[in-house]
Design a protein around this motif. Structure first.
Motif, PDB file in Angstrom:
ATOM      1  N   THR A  52      74.487  57.316 -45.075  1.00  0.00           N
ATOM      2  CA  THR A  52      74.995  56.433 -44.038  1.00  0.00           C
ATOM      3  C   THR A  52      75.471  55.154 -44.707  1.00  0.00           C
ATOM      4  N   ARG A  53      76.050  54.255 -43.919  1.00  0.00           N
ATOM      5  CA  ARG A  53      76.461  52.982 -44.522  1.00  0.00           C
ATOM      6  C   ARG A  53      75.260  52.085 -44.815  1.00  0.00           C
ATOM      7  N   PHE A  54      74.079  52.544 -44.440  1.00  0.00           N
ATOM      8  CA  PHE A  54      72.859  51.798 -44.778  1.00  0.00           C
ATOM      9  C   PHE A  54      72.092  52.478 -45.908  1.00  0.00           C
ATOM     10  N   GLY A  55      72.693  53.506 -46.495  1.00  0.00           N
ATOM     11  CA  GLY A  55      72.017  54.226 -47.571  1.00  0.00           C
ATOM     12  C   GLY A  55      71.661  55.631 -47.138  1.00  0.00           C
ATOM     13  N   GLN A  56      70.930  56.330 -48.011  1.00  0.00           N
ATOM     14  CA  GLN A  56      70.548  57.709 -47.718  1.00  0.00           C
ATOM     15  C   GLN A  56      69.454  57.763 -46.655  1.00  0.00           C
ATOM     16  N   VAL A  57      69.612  58.686 -45.740  1.00  0.00           N
ATOM     17  CA  VAL A  57      68.597  58.874 -44.697  1.00  0.00           C
ATOM     18  C   VAL A  57      68.186  60.343 -44.680  1.00  0.00           C
ATOM     19  N   GLU A  58      66.882  60.566 -44.778  1.00  0.00           N
ATOM     20  CA  GLU A  58      66.354  61.919 -44.693  1.00  0.00           C
ATOM     21  C   GLU A  58      65.883  62.154 -43.260  1.00  0.00           C
ATOM     22  N   TYR A  59      66.197  63.312 -42.709  1.00  0.00           N
ATOM     23  CA  TYR A  59      65.795  63.562 -41.327  1.00  0.00           C
ATOM     24  C   TYR A  59      65.523  65.040 -41.114  1.00  0.00           C
ATOM     25  N   ASP A  60      64.801  65.306 -40.049  1.00  0.00           N
ATOM     26  CA  ASP A  60      64.487  66.675 -39.655  1.00  0.00           C
ATOM     27  C   ASP A  60      65.480  67.091 -38.560  1.00  0.00           C
ATOM     28  N   PRO A  61      66.374  68.039 -38.856  1.00  0.00           N
ATOM     29  CA  PRO A  61      67.400  68.430 -37.868  1.00  0.00           C
ATOM     30  C   PRO A  61      66.812  68.932 -36.552  1.00  0.00           C
ATOM     31  N   ALA A  62      65.563  69.375 -36.574  1.00  0.00           N
ATOM     32  CA  ALA A  62      64.935  69.873 -35.346  1.00  0.00           C
ATOM     33  C   ALA A  62      64.462  68.731 -34.457  1.00  0.00           C
ATOM     34  N   LYS A  63      64.463  67.509 -35.011  1.00  0.00           N
ATOM     35  CA  LYS A  63      63.886  66.395 -34.250  1.00  0.00           C
ATOM     36  C   LYS A  63      64.887  65.305 -33.909  1.00  0.00           C
ATOM     37  N   THR A  64      66.187  65.617 -34.011  1.00  0.00           N
ATOM     38  CA  THR A  64      67.171  64.584 -33.685  1.00  0.00           C
ATOM     39  C   THR A  64      67.216  64.352 -32.175  1.00  0.00           C
ATOM     40  N   LEU A  65      67.627  63.140 -31.824  1.00  0.00           N
ATOM     41  CA  LEU A  65      67.807  62.798 -30.413  1.00  0.00           C
ATOM     42  C   LEU A  65      69.166  63.351 -29.982  1.00  0.00           C
ATOM     43  N   HIS A  66      69.133  64.193 -28.948  1.00  0.00           N
ATOM     44  CA  HIS A  66      70.350  64.890 -28.524  1.00  0.00           C
ATOM     45  C   HIS A  66      71.018  64.170 -27.354  1.00  0.00           C
ATOM     46  N   PHE A  67      72.305  63.849 -27.514  1.00  0.00           N
ATOM     47  CA  PHE A  67      73.122  63.294 -26.437  1.00  0.00           C
ATOM     48  C   PHE A  67      74.066  64.413 -25.972  1.00  0.00           C
ATOM     49  N   PRO A  68      73.730  65.117 -24.864  1.00  0.00           N
ATOM     50  CA  PRO A  68      74.548  66.271 -24.458  1.00  0.00           C
ATOM     51  C   PRO A  68      76.004  65.915 -24.166  1.00  0.00           C
ATOM     52  N   THR A  69      76.280  64.655 -23.794  1.00  0.00           N
ATOM     53  CA  THR A  69      77.670  64.266 -23.537  1.00  0.00           C
ATOM     54  C   THR A  69      78.121  63.122 -24.446  1.00  0.00           C
ATOM     55  N   GLY A  70      77.344  62.814 -25.456  1.00  0.00           N
ATOM     56  CA  GLY A  70      77.708  61.738 -26.382  1.00  0.00           C
ATOM     57  C   GLY A  70      77.611  60.366 -25.749  1.00  0.00           C
ATOM     58  N   MET A  71      78.027  59.349 -26.482  1.00  0.00           N
ATOM     59  CA  MET A  71      78.131  57.993 -25.930  1.00  0.00           C
ATOM     60  C   MET A  71      79.578  57.816 -25.472  1.00  0.00           C
ATOM     61  N   ILE A  72      79.793  56.876 -24.535  1.00  0.00           N
ATOM     62  CA  ILE A  72      81.150  56.660 -24.022  1.00  0.00           C
ATOM     63  C   ILE A  72      82.054  56.198 -25.175  1.00  0.00           C
ATOM     64  N   GLY A  73      83.151  56.930 -25.385  1.00  0.00           N
ATOM     65  CA  GLY A  73      84.047  56.647 -26.507  1.00  0.00           C
ATOM     66  C   GLY A  73      83.665  57.409 -27.768  1.00  0.00           C
ATOM     67  N   PHE A  74      82.475  57.984 -27.764  1.00  0.00           N
ATOM     68  CA  PHE A  74      81.994  58.760 -28.917  1.00  0.00           C
ATOM     69  C   PHE A  74      81.435  60.100 -28.420  1.00  0.00           C
ATOM     70  N   GLU A  75      82.219  60.739 -27.573  1.00  0.00           N
ATOM     71  CA  GLU A  75      81.746  61.934 -26.876  1.00  0.00           C
ATOM     72  C   GLU A  75      81.447  63.100 -27.813  1.00  0.00           C
ATOM     73  N   ASN A  76      82.080  63.071 -29.001  1.00  0.00           N
ATOM     74  CA  ASN A  76      81.877  64.198 -29.936  1.00  0.00           C
ATOM     75  C   ASN A  76      80.631  64.033 -30.802  1.00  0.00           C
ATOM     76  N   LEU A  77      79.983  62.878 -30.732  1.00  0.00           N
ATOM     77  CA  LEU A  77      78.774  62.664 -31.539  1.00  0.00           C
ATOM     78  C   LEU A  77      77.552  62.974 -30.676  1.00  0.00           C
ATOM     79  N   ARG A  78      76.867  64.039 -31.007  1.00  0.00           N
ATOM     80  CA  ARG A  78      75.806  64.538 -30.128  1.00  0.00           C
ATOM     81  C   ARG A  78      74.399  64.365 -30.685  1.00  0.00           C
TER      82      ARG A  78
END
Lengths: 80, 140
Positions: free
Chosen positions: B6-32
């Motif tokens: 990321t622009r803040f450096g490397q981030v390690e995460y668990d893909p099973a535990k991400t916060l899901h936005f089923p419709t994205g944020m307004i203007g960022f609908e493709n980011l889920r």
């Protein structure tokens, strides 16, 4: 974009359950009447655009500003 | 575990535990999918990092930290989008726009409804409200 000409009192129907009617034309403005199911959200375009712009602006922060802001904010209750 | 740059450096995460936005944020609908990042500083602010776009991150807070009367409840349609079951909890978060010089505002017009159970969130637009997208910190 589909463009249609309508007179006052005429309307359009979108899908099975949305109706938009031209109610009145006055002083360069057009009053629209909208019938839609309660689950359909209706917003003025400029409200939606303002939120879109605000979201874009909100992604432009840097960590130093967040850090100094966090230092200055009172901790009112625990973060969930 | 997965790693993104990321622009803040490397981030390690668990893909099973991400916060899901089923419709994205307004203007960022493709980011889920977002990673919830704890703020290293103490305080009410935290941020979410997009998994799909490393440039995109939002600072969020629980608005009731600052606006005690602020309440938003999901309607049936929103509950469905959030995948909520009966008895599931839901609370509001808001986006904080952080500028330089400790200048910051809250977007109270378009809060995020967050359901911890299904770990989903949606951004909603409040109807018939006088809230603004740039609400300053209330003066005490």
């Amino acid at each position: 974009m589909l463009v249609l000409t309508r007179k006052v009192g005429e309307g359009i129907r979108i899908g099975d359950d949305i109706t938009i009617t031209v109610v009145e034309m006055k002083g360069g403005g057009i009053r629209l009447g909208i019938v839609a199911p309660p689950t359909v959200k209706i917003h003025r375009q400029e409200v939606y655009d303002r939120i879109l712009e605000e979201n874009k602006e909100a992604t432009q922060w840097i960590i130093a500003d967040l850090d100094s802001l966090s230092d200055s904010l009172p901790m009112l209750k625990e973060v969930k | 575990m997965k790693v993104i740059n990321t622009r803040f450096g490397q981030v390690e995460y668990d893909p099973a535990k991400t916060l899901h936005f089923p419709t994205g944020m307004i203007g960022f609908e493709n980011l889920r999918e977002f990673i919830v990042m704890p703020n290293i500083k103490r305080g009410p602010l935290f941020w979410i990092q997009s998994v799909e776009d490393p440039e995109i991150a939002f600072v969020l807070t629980d608005p009731t930290n600052f606006f005690v009367d602020y309440r938003v409840a999901p309607d049936d349609n929103e509950k469905e989008k959030l995948g909520m079951k009966d008895g599931d909890d839901c609370h509001a978060l808001v986006v904080v726009t952080v500028n330089s010089g400790s200048d910051f505002t809250f977007n109270l017009l378009a809060p995020i409804l967050y359901a911890p159970g299904p770990n989903r969130a949606i951004q909603v637009v409040l109807e018939h409200s006088n809230y603004s997208t740039k609400m300053p910190l209330p003066k005490v």
